[in-house]
Each structure stands twice: as C-alpha cells, then as structure tokens.
Scaffold this motif. Sequence first.
Motif, PDB file in Angstrom:
ATOM      1  N   PRO A 177       0.129  29.850  -7.540  1.00  0.00           N
ATOM      2  CA  PRO A 177      -0.759  29.511  -6.399  1.00  0.00           C
ATOM      3  C   PRO A 177      -2.155  30.121  -6.539  1.00  0.00           C
ATOM      4  O   PRO A 177      -3.152  29.475  -6.194  1.00  0.00           O
ATOM      5  CB  PRO A 177      -0.018  30.086  -5.181  1.00  0.00           C
ATOM      6  CG  PRO A 177       1.398  30.173  -5.603  1.00  0.00           C
ATOM      7  CD  PRO A 177       1.379  30.471  -7.070  1.00  0.00           C
ATOM      8  N   PHE A 178      -2.221  31.361  -7.041  1.00  0.00           N
ATOM      9  CA  PHE A 178      -3.528  32.000  -7.198  1.00  0.00           C
ATOM     10  C   PHE A 178      -4.388  31.247  -8.211  1.00  0.00           C
ATOM     11  O   PHE A 178      -5.595  31.047  -8.009  1.00  0.00           O
ATOM     12  CB  PHE A 178      -3.361  33.456  -7.625  1.00  0.00           C
ATOM     13  CG  PHE A 178      -4.652  34.223  -7.663  1.00  0.00           C
ATOM     14  CD1 PHE A 178      -5.209  34.731  -6.495  1.00  0.00           C
ATOM     15  CD2 PHE A 178      -5.328  34.418  -8.855  1.00  0.00           C
ATOM     16  CE1 PHE A 178      -6.410  35.432  -6.524  1.00  0.00           C
ATOM     17  CE2 PHE A 178      -6.522  35.117  -8.895  1.00  0.00           C
ATOM     18  CZ  PHE A 178      -7.062  35.628  -7.720  1.00  0.00           C
ATOM     19  N   THR A 180       5.703  34.581 -10.997  1.00  0.00           N
ATOM     20  CA  THR A 180       5.232  33.189 -11.028  1.00  0.00           C
ATOM     21  C   THR A 180       4.879  32.671  -9.643  1.00  0.00           C
ATOM     22  O   THR A 180       3.902  31.924  -9.479  1.00  0.00           O
ATOM     23  CB  THR A 180       6.303  32.287 -11.666  1.00  0.00           C
ATOM     24  OG1 THR A 180       6.589  32.777 -12.985  1.00  0.00           O
ATOM     25  CG2 THR A 180       5.820  30.850 -11.754  1.00  0.00           C
ATOM     26  N   TYR A 181       5.654  33.061  -8.640  1.00  0.00           N
ATOM     27  CA  TYR A 181       5.395  32.546  -7.293  1.00  0.00           C
ATOM     28  C   TYR A 181       4.067  33.033  -6.726  1.00  0.00           C
ATOM     29  O   TYR A 181       3.578  32.505  -5.724  1.00  0.00           O
ATOM     30  CB  TYR A 181       6.548  32.897  -6.351  1.00  0.00           C
ATOM     31  CG  TYR A 181       6.745  34.374  -6.075  1.00  0.00           C
ATOM     32  CD1 TYR A 181       6.007  35.037  -5.094  1.00  0.00           C
ATOM     33  CD2 TYR A 181       7.685  35.105  -6.786  1.00  0.00           C
ATOM     34  CE1 TYR A 181       6.183  36.385  -4.844  1.00  0.00           C
ATOM     35  CE2 TYR A 181       7.873  36.458  -6.536  1.00  0.00           C
ATOM     36  CZ  TYR A 181       7.129  37.094  -5.563  1.00  0.00           C
ATOM     37  OH  TYR A 181       7.310  38.433  -5.324  1.00  0.00           O
ATOM     38  N   LEU A 182       3.465  34.047  -7.362  1.00  0.00           N
ATOM     39  CA  LEU A 182       2.126  34.489  -6.966  1.00  0.00           C
ATOM     40  C   LEU A 182       1.052  33.969  -7.925  1.00  0.00           C
ATOM     41  O   LEU A 182      -0.022  33.567  -7.492  1.00  0.00           O
ATOM     42  CB  LEU A 182       2.070  36.015  -6.919  1.00  0.00           C
ATOM     43  CG  LEU A 182       2.819  36.722  -5.798  1.00  0.00           C
ATOM     44  CD1 LEU A 182       2.671  38.236  -5.951  1.00  0.00           C
ATOM     45  CD2 LEU A 182       2.288  36.287  -4.432  1.00  0.00           C
ATOM     46  N   SER A 183       1.348  33.998  -9.217  1.00  0.00           N
ATOM     47  CA  SER A 183       0.321  33.649 -10.206  1.00  0.00           C
ATOM     48  C   SER A 183      -0.056  32.173 -10.157  1.00  0.00           C
ATOM     49  O   SER A 183      -1.238  31.826 -10.263  1.00  0.00           O
ATOM     50  CB  SER A 183       0.788  34.023 -11.615  1.00  0.00           C
ATOM     51  OG  SER A 183       1.871  33.220 -12.033  1.00  0.00           O
ATOM     52  N   ASN A 215      -2.706  30.079 -16.854  1.00  0.00           N
ATOM     53  CA  ASN A 215      -2.538  30.622 -15.507  1.00  0.00           C
ATOM     54  C   ASN A 215      -2.877  32.104 -15.486  1.00  0.00           C
ATOM     55  O   ASN A 215      -2.892  32.775 -16.525  1.00  0.00           O
ATOM     56  CB  ASN A 215      -1.107  30.402 -14.986  1.00  0.00           C
ATOM     57  CG  ASN A 215      -0.097  31.237 -15.746  1.00  0.00           C
ATOM     58  OD1 ASN A 215       0.157  31.002 -16.921  1.00  0.00           O
ATOM     59  ND2 ASN A 215       0.485  32.216 -15.088  1.00  0.00           N
ATOM     60  N   MET A 222       1.308  44.973 -11.219  1.00  0.00           N
ATOM     61  CA  MET A 222       2.207  43.840 -11.453  1.00  0.00           C
ATOM     62  C   MET A 222       1.778  43.119 -12.724  1.00  0.00           C
ATOM     63  O   MET A 222       0.938  42.228 -12.698  1.00  0.00           O
ATOM     64  CB  MET A 222       2.169  42.873 -10.268  1.00  0.00           C
ATOM     65  CG  MET A 222       2.699  43.441  -8.981  1.00  0.00           C
ATOM     66  SD  MET A 222       2.792  42.184  -7.657  1.00  0.00           S
ATOM     67  CE  MET A 222       1.062  41.785  -7.421  1.00  0.00           C
ATOM     68  N   PHE A 230      -3.004  40.678 -13.015  1.00  0.00           N
ATOM     69  CA  PHE A 230      -3.970  41.112 -12.021  1.00  0.00           C
ATOM     70  C   PHE A 230      -4.323  42.569 -12.300  1.00  0.00           C
ATOM     71  O   PHE A 230      -3.431  43.405 -12.379  1.00  0.00           O
ATOM     72  CB  PHE A 230      -3.392  41.034 -10.603  1.00  0.00           C
ATOM     73  CG  PHE A 230      -3.165  39.647 -10.081  1.00  0.00           C
ATOM     74  CD1 PHE A 230      -3.407  38.525 -10.861  1.00  0.00           C
ATOM     75  CD2 PHE A 230      -2.708  39.455  -8.801  1.00  0.00           C
ATOM     76  CE1 PHE A 230      -3.193  37.250 -10.381  1.00  0.00           C
ATOM     77  CE2 PHE A 230      -2.480  38.183  -8.301  1.00  0.00           C
ATOM     78  CZ  PHE A 230      -2.726  37.076  -9.096  1.00  0.00           C
ATOM     79  N   VAL A 241       2.335  39.216 -13.333  1.00  0.00           N
ATOM     80  CA  VAL A 241       2.516  38.902 -11.916  1.00  0.00           C
ATOM     81  C   VAL A 241       3.640  37.863 -11.789  1.00  0.00           C
ATOM     82  O   VAL A 241       3.747  36.956 -12.623  1.00  0.00           O
ATOM     83  CB  VAL A 241       1.204  38.337 -11.330  1.00  0.00           C
ATOM     84  CG1 VAL A 241       1.390  37.877  -9.899  1.00  0.00           C
ATOM     85  CG2 VAL A 241       0.115  39.381 -11.421  1.00  0.00           C
ATOM     86  N   THR A 291      -3.077  46.196  -9.891  1.00  0.00           N
ATOM     87  CA  THR A 291      -2.036  45.888  -8.907  1.00  0.00           C
ATOM     88  C   THR A 291      -0.687  46.465  -9.285  1.00  0.00           C
ATOM     89  O   THR A 291       0.215  46.528  -8.455  1.00  0.00           O
ATOM     90  CB  THR A 291      -1.875  44.364  -8.737  1.00  0.00           C
ATOM     91  OG1 THR A 291      -1.445  43.803  -9.992  1.00  0.00           O
ATOM     92  CG2 THR A 291      -3.160  43.718  -8.291  1.00  0.00           C
TER      93      THR A 291
END
Length: 234
Positions: free
Chosen positions: A134-135, A129-132, A115, A124, A119, A127, A122
């Motif tokens: 889905p991305f 988990t709730y962003l990485s 995953n 972060m 990023f 990053v 940024t």
Amino acid sequence: MLLFSAFLVALVVTMALIPPLMRVAERLSVVDRPNERKVHTGAIPRIGGMAMVVGACIPILLWLPHNATVMAFLSALLILLLFGAWDDSKELDYRLKFLGQFLAVFVIIFWGGVNIAIFPFTGMDPVPTYLSIPFTIIFLVGVTNAVNLSDGLDGLAAGVTLLSLGAIALLAKLAGGDVIILASFVVAGTIFGFLRYNTYPARTFMGDTGSQFLGFTVGVLSVMLTQQANTALN
C-alpha cells in the motif's frame, strides 16, 4: 558511449515524432484550447507526451535487459500512454485517470517486483507486505500526480523532472545502478527532444500523457535506487 547513444536515440525519436503528430492533432482532438484559465490564445497540440513515451521505449528495448522489471515498466508506460492519450482527447473523469495510474502501478509492483520494502529508522527490515505494497502504491500514484499537477507552465514539469533525473543518475552511479542510469539518460533525452518544441512560444504541450509518464518514471527509478541499487540511500 552507450549512455550517449541511448540519450541521442531518445532525443531524435521524440523530435522526429512531434511534427507529424502535431499535423494530426486537430483531427484527433488532441489540442489544448484557450479559456479564461489559460494564457495561450490559440489551440495548441497536446501530443508531446505521446512522442516522449515512444522515444523512451525504443532505446529501453534496445539496450536494457528484457527482465521482468524492464518489461513491466514498458507495459506500465503503455497503459499510461493509452489512458493519457484518451484523457488528452476527451478530458476524462478523475476516476478514470486514477484507474489508469493504479493499473500502471499494479503492473510495476506485482510483475516488476518494484516496491518499498525497507523503511529507514523503523526497525522493520523488510517491512511486512501488507504495509509495503500500500505504501508503494500511494507513493507512486502520489509522485505521478505531483508532476502531472506541476504541468502548468512551459517547461516546468520537464525541468523539475530533468533535475530529479540528474540526481537519481548521480546517486545510481555511486551505487552501481547501471540500469537506473541508462533509464535516466533515456528519459532525459525525451525531455530535451520535447523542449525543442515547448520553449516560448510553445508549439506543443506534453499533455497528461507526458506529465504522468515523467512522474511515474521518477517514482519508479527512485524506488529502484533506494530499494535495489543501495538501500542506504533510503
């Protein structure tokens, strides 16, 4: 020598499987029939992708470590093979196509641990988990479909993927990513094996099975390269 052996096995297996698959393609309804949107004049088998997936799996099983990432990758390829062959035979609804792609992506993310967690620029790292997650899903499904949609001319999807694999292998060499290098050579071997039968006039097409396999593989190797081998390559 190992890279050459893996490349050669993938090439030979792919080339060896295509002729017998071509002979049964009509019986299995895995053929591309001409219509007003196509330039070929006869029914052409769409079985190249099936041979490519098998040609890739054998050397990967032989020479790559059987860790969670590799086994998840092979399982994801089998999912794409099943849904791709189904689509090449029955012309699936786009929702079923997406289902197969999402299942393959979920396997490589949640089982294989692949995953996008870093990023660039940024602030972060890592990053959340709730962003990485889905991305990563959007990225892998997007690349899979980008290569899938490019498969409109003989050798186009295969050639674009071959160039991408060359760049990935070169960067992986600089980063010490031996698994990524070998996987790149294996998939390159399947491409050369397929192109033996796809140069003009094409005797077979890779179908959705092959184009999704190539797109998914490039996406996964790109994430592994930039998130595991050397995060500076982000």
